[in-house]
Design an enzyme around this catalytic site. Structure first.
Site, PDB file in Angstrom:
ATOM      1  N   GLU A  43       0.857  -1.192   0.000  1.00 33.91           N
ATOM      2  CA  GLU A  43       0.000   0.000   0.000  1.00 33.91           C
ATOM      3  C   GLU A  43       0.892   1.242   0.000  1.00 33.91           C
ATOM      4  O   GLU A  43       1.480   1.593   1.021  1.00 33.91           O
ATOM      5  CB  GLU A  43      -0.912  -0.008   1.226  1.00 33.91           C
ATOM      6  CG  GLU A  43      -1.809   1.210   1.349  1.00 33.91           C
ATOM      7  CD  GLU A  43      -2.573   1.235   2.658  1.00 33.91           C
ATOM      8  OE1 GLU A  43      -2.865   2.347   3.159  1.00 33.91           O
ATOM      9  OE2 GLU A  43      -2.884   0.145   3.198  1.00 33.91           O
ATOM     10  N   THR A  73      -3.896   6.378   1.894  1.00 33.89           N
ATOM     11  CA  THR A  73      -4.094   7.803   2.206  1.00 33.89           C
ATOM     12  C   THR A  73      -4.717   8.511   1.010  1.00 33.89           C
ATOM     13  O   THR A  73      -4.305   9.607   0.622  1.00 33.89           O
ATOM     14  CB  THR A  73      -2.775   8.484   2.644  1.00 33.89           C
ATOM     15  OG1 THR A  73      -2.051   7.624   3.508  1.00 33.89           O
ATOM     16  CG2 THR A  73      -3.067   9.780   3.398  1.00 33.89           C
ATOM     17  N   LYS A 133     -11.230  -1.167   6.413  1.00 36.78           N
ATOM     18  CA  LYS A 133     -10.052  -0.838   7.209  1.00 36.78           C
ATOM     19  C   LYS A 133     -10.507  -0.316   8.573  1.00 36.78           C
ATOM     20  O   LYS A 133     -11.196   0.695   8.658  1.00 36.78           O
ATOM     21  CB  LYS A 133      -9.226   0.229   6.488  1.00 36.78           C
ATOM     22  CG  LYS A 133      -8.093   0.819   7.308  1.00 36.78           C
ATOM     23  CD  LYS A 133      -7.389   1.901   6.493  1.00 36.78           C
ATOM     24  CE  LYS A 133      -6.391   2.670   7.337  1.00 36.78           C
ATOM     25  NZ  LYS A 133      -5.674   3.694   6.550  1.00 36.78           N
TER      26      LYS A 133
END
Length: 213
Positions: A43, A73, A133
């Site tokens: 990621e 992000t 998440k």
């Protein structure tokens, strides 16, 4: 891979390396080292300069391997599309965004939104997210997943933030379908370089194998 195949591979790989680097070159080096250490879900966060170029390079250089490269992000739909156009196979954000969900659904790319409450979990499920998440994991704790599974047993949740070698087993025991690991992988990078990242990644991969046995 299609969306369903990507989700299966992400869960099989299990550990997500959340990479925040100070430059494009160090970002690429860290990602490569993490993969060599045995962590296959990469990621690349958009707090890394040139994140989209890191994603593109990894997607090209590791095509045909079991590495799955995605973006983290991701704060808005524009950034999500940039990541996808550069080869991101999944999108992660610290929050839930209906606009990001729509973009990911349009391109059949898994969206893993940050959720910190049952309401957010349910909202993300309603918008098609299949892996959620759980963030910040260090604040919510492993029991959060077990508690959510009471009323929503089919929610697939991945903690990020606060996951360590010492508590990974607790997250798994409480029902995590994957885990996200960040600074623990790069804590020695500035002083000891890429080899330290490989060593930390290998330690996490070995611990996962031990838990699974």
């Amino acid at each position: 891979m299609g969306k369903s195949e990507t989700i299966l591979q992400l869960k099989k790989n299990f550990i997500f390396a959340v990479i925040r680097a100070g430059s494009e070159e160090s970002g690429y080096e860290i990602c490569k080292s993490v993969y060599e250490g045995g962590i296959k879900n990469i990621e690349v966060t958009f707090s890394t300069p040139g994140a989209e170029r890191v994603i593109r390079r990894l997607s090209d250089d590791f095509a045909g391997t079991d590495m799955v490269v995605g973006a983290g992000t991701v704060m808005d739909a524009v950034t999500a599309r940039i990541a996808i156009m550069n080869g991101a196979a999944f999108i992660v954000s610290p929050h839930f965004s209906a606009d990001i969900a729509q973009t990911c659904n349009r391109y059949a790319v898994p969206y893993l939104p940050g959720c910190g409450s049952v309401t957010e979990v349910n909202t993300a499920l309603e918008h098609g997210s299949e892996i959620l998440k759980i963030f910040p994991g260090g604040v919510l704790g492993p029991a959060f997943i077990k508690d959510v599974h009471g009323p929503i047993p089919y929610a697939q949740m991945m903690p990020s933030g606060g996951v360590s070698i010492d508590n990974m087993a607790a997250w798994i025991e409480n029902g995590a379908c994957a885990v996200g690991v960040g600074s623990a992988l790069t804590k020695r990078y500035k002083t000891e370089g890429a080899e330290s990242v490989r060593e930390e990644a290998a330690a996490f991969a070995a611990k996962l194998n031990e838990i699974r046995k």
